[in-house]
Design a protein around this motif. Sequence first.
Motif, short mmCIF file in Angstrom:
data_model
loop_
_atom_site.label_atom_id
_atom_site.label_comp_id
_atom_site.label_asym_id
_atom_site.label_seq_id
_atom_site.Cartn_x
_atom_site.Cartn_y
_atom_site.Cartn_z
N ALA A 4 32.39 27.52 54.42
CA ALA A 4 32.94 27.77 53.09
C ALA A 4 33.87 26.64 52.65
CB ALA A 4 33.68 29.11 53.07
N TYR A 22 33.34 24.21 49.49
CA TYR A 22 34.37 24.19 48.44
C TYR A 22 34.77 22.75 48.10
CZ TYR A 22 38.49 25.54 45.76
OH TYR A 22 39.41 25.70 44.75
N PHE A 73 26.95 29.32 50.50
CA PHE A 73 28.26 29.28 49.86
C PHE A 73 28.24 28.40 48.61
CE2 PHE A 73 30.13 30.50 54.09
CZ PHE A 73 30.71 31.69 53.66
N GLN A 90 26.80 30.43 45.78
CA GLN A 90 27.71 31.46 45.27
C GLN A 90 28.91 30.85 44.55
OE1 GLN A 90 27.98 35.14 48.08
NE2 GLN A 90 27.54 33.39 49.40
N PHE A 91 29.46 29.77 45.09
CA PHE A 91 30.61 29.13 44.46
C PHE A 91 30.23 28.53 43.10
CE2 PHE A 91 32.93 28.02 48.72
CZ PHE A 91 33.16 29.36 48.93
N ALA A 120 31.55 29.51 39.32
CA ALA A 120 32.17 28.51 38.44
C ALA A 120 31.45 28.39 37.11
CB ALA A 120 32.21 27.16 39.15
N MET A 125 40.35 27.89 48.54
CA MET A 125 39.03 28.48 48.74
C MET A 125 39.13 29.98 48.99
SD MET A 125 37.01 29.67 51.51
CE MET A 125 37.59 28.78 52.95
N PHE A 164 39.82 31.70 45.82
CA PHE A 164 38.63 31.68 44.96
C PHE A 164 37.64 32.78 45.35
CE2 PHE A 164 34.38 30.14 43.80
CZ PHE A 164 34.56 29.84 42.46
N ILE A 165 37.37 32.92 46.65
CA ILE A 165 36.41 33.95 47.06
C ILE A 165 36.97 35.35 46.83
CG2 ILE A 165 35.34 32.41 48.78
CD1 ILE A 165 36.66 34.17 50.94
N ASN A 172 36.73 36.15 43.08
CA ASN A 172 35.36 36.30 42.58
C ASN A 172 34.51 37.27 43.39
OD1 ASN A 172 34.93 34.15 40.29
ND2 ASN A 172 36.15 33.12 41.85
N ILE A 229 33.41 37.10 46.42
CA ILE A 229 32.35 36.43 47.17
C ILE A 229 32.42 36.82 48.64
CG2 ILE A 229 31.52 34.17 47.96
CD1 ILE A 229 32.48 33.06 45.24
#
Length: 330
Positions: free
Chosen positions: A143, A147, A174, A177-178, A182, A287, A290-291, A294, A296
């Motif tokens: 991840a 990122y 990852f 998904q990232f 975004a 990171m 962020f997950i 969202n 994730i």
Amino acid sequence: MKALVHEGAPGLEGLAYRDIEEAELKAGEVKVRLKTAGMNHRDLFVLTRHRPEDPPLIIGSDGAGIVEEIGEEVEGIKAGDEVIINPGLGWKENSEAPPEGFEIVGLPFHGTFAEKIVVPAENAVPKPSSLTWEEAGVLSLAALTAYRALFTRGKVKEGMKVFIPGIGSGVATFLLQFAKAAGAEVYVTSRAEEKREKALSLGAHQALDTHEDWTAALNGKKMDLVIECVGAATFNRSLEQLRKGGTLVTFGASAGDEVKLNLRTFFYGQFNLLGSTMGSAEEYKDMLSFIDANGIKPVIDTVFPISEFTEAFKKLEAADQLGKVGFSIS
């Protein structure tokens, strides 16, 4: 304690799940009793890099568990805390490149395929409550790599077209998904229909067969950003999908580390080529935020009991997994 130790022979032959003495706790360190751990292609690399004549090494870079003991001068963390291991050692602030002395847990220092691990306190980060132990255990290295490659180096933005060849790996899932989170439009490739279907279910705009003509399949669409994590086998085909002035970020070479590049095509295309690897502690915390924000979660293929390490390594070596392969430890 029990641990997966490499010694005495190259490759899988040198691996054994056996008793080994626990590391001593020093000032500024914490001891974590691991519950889960995650595999990476780096583990295959370590089996060739760690020589038979070297001292025994506990391999593995990803893991999560509960703090068992803290050393002197440790603040902000206590026994009983649930933590996830940041495998990057010695890279604190975001920078253009890792500082001198940057290392990764699992080589040259003991890693996470063990009942316990001792790490600097700053590398034991609070486990996101949104993640299960299995999800937390397989997260970190892949991840963080995704990122940094996507955000720090690739500067992904909403509305961009992003191309990711080889969607089966943990890092690639990852990346997908990232990039979707975004607001990017994501295109992927795989030779396996099952992986292409999974990518579409995760939000990919289009999933291409590795063996088909990518340019024809994309019908003239060009990408703003390509994240190359395969290597020589796909590098030039990936570059062909990039728009003029676009950016290609590379961090993987599992399918060959030398490429032949047409410089005239490259400079007339005004392309940007960037390297990337892992990431800093600052990016690691960004990171995780962020997950969490969202929702994730890692795509997990299989979680093996660590005693079944041979089957796990064979699966990773065959590259037939979709997402992450992990170990349950306790």
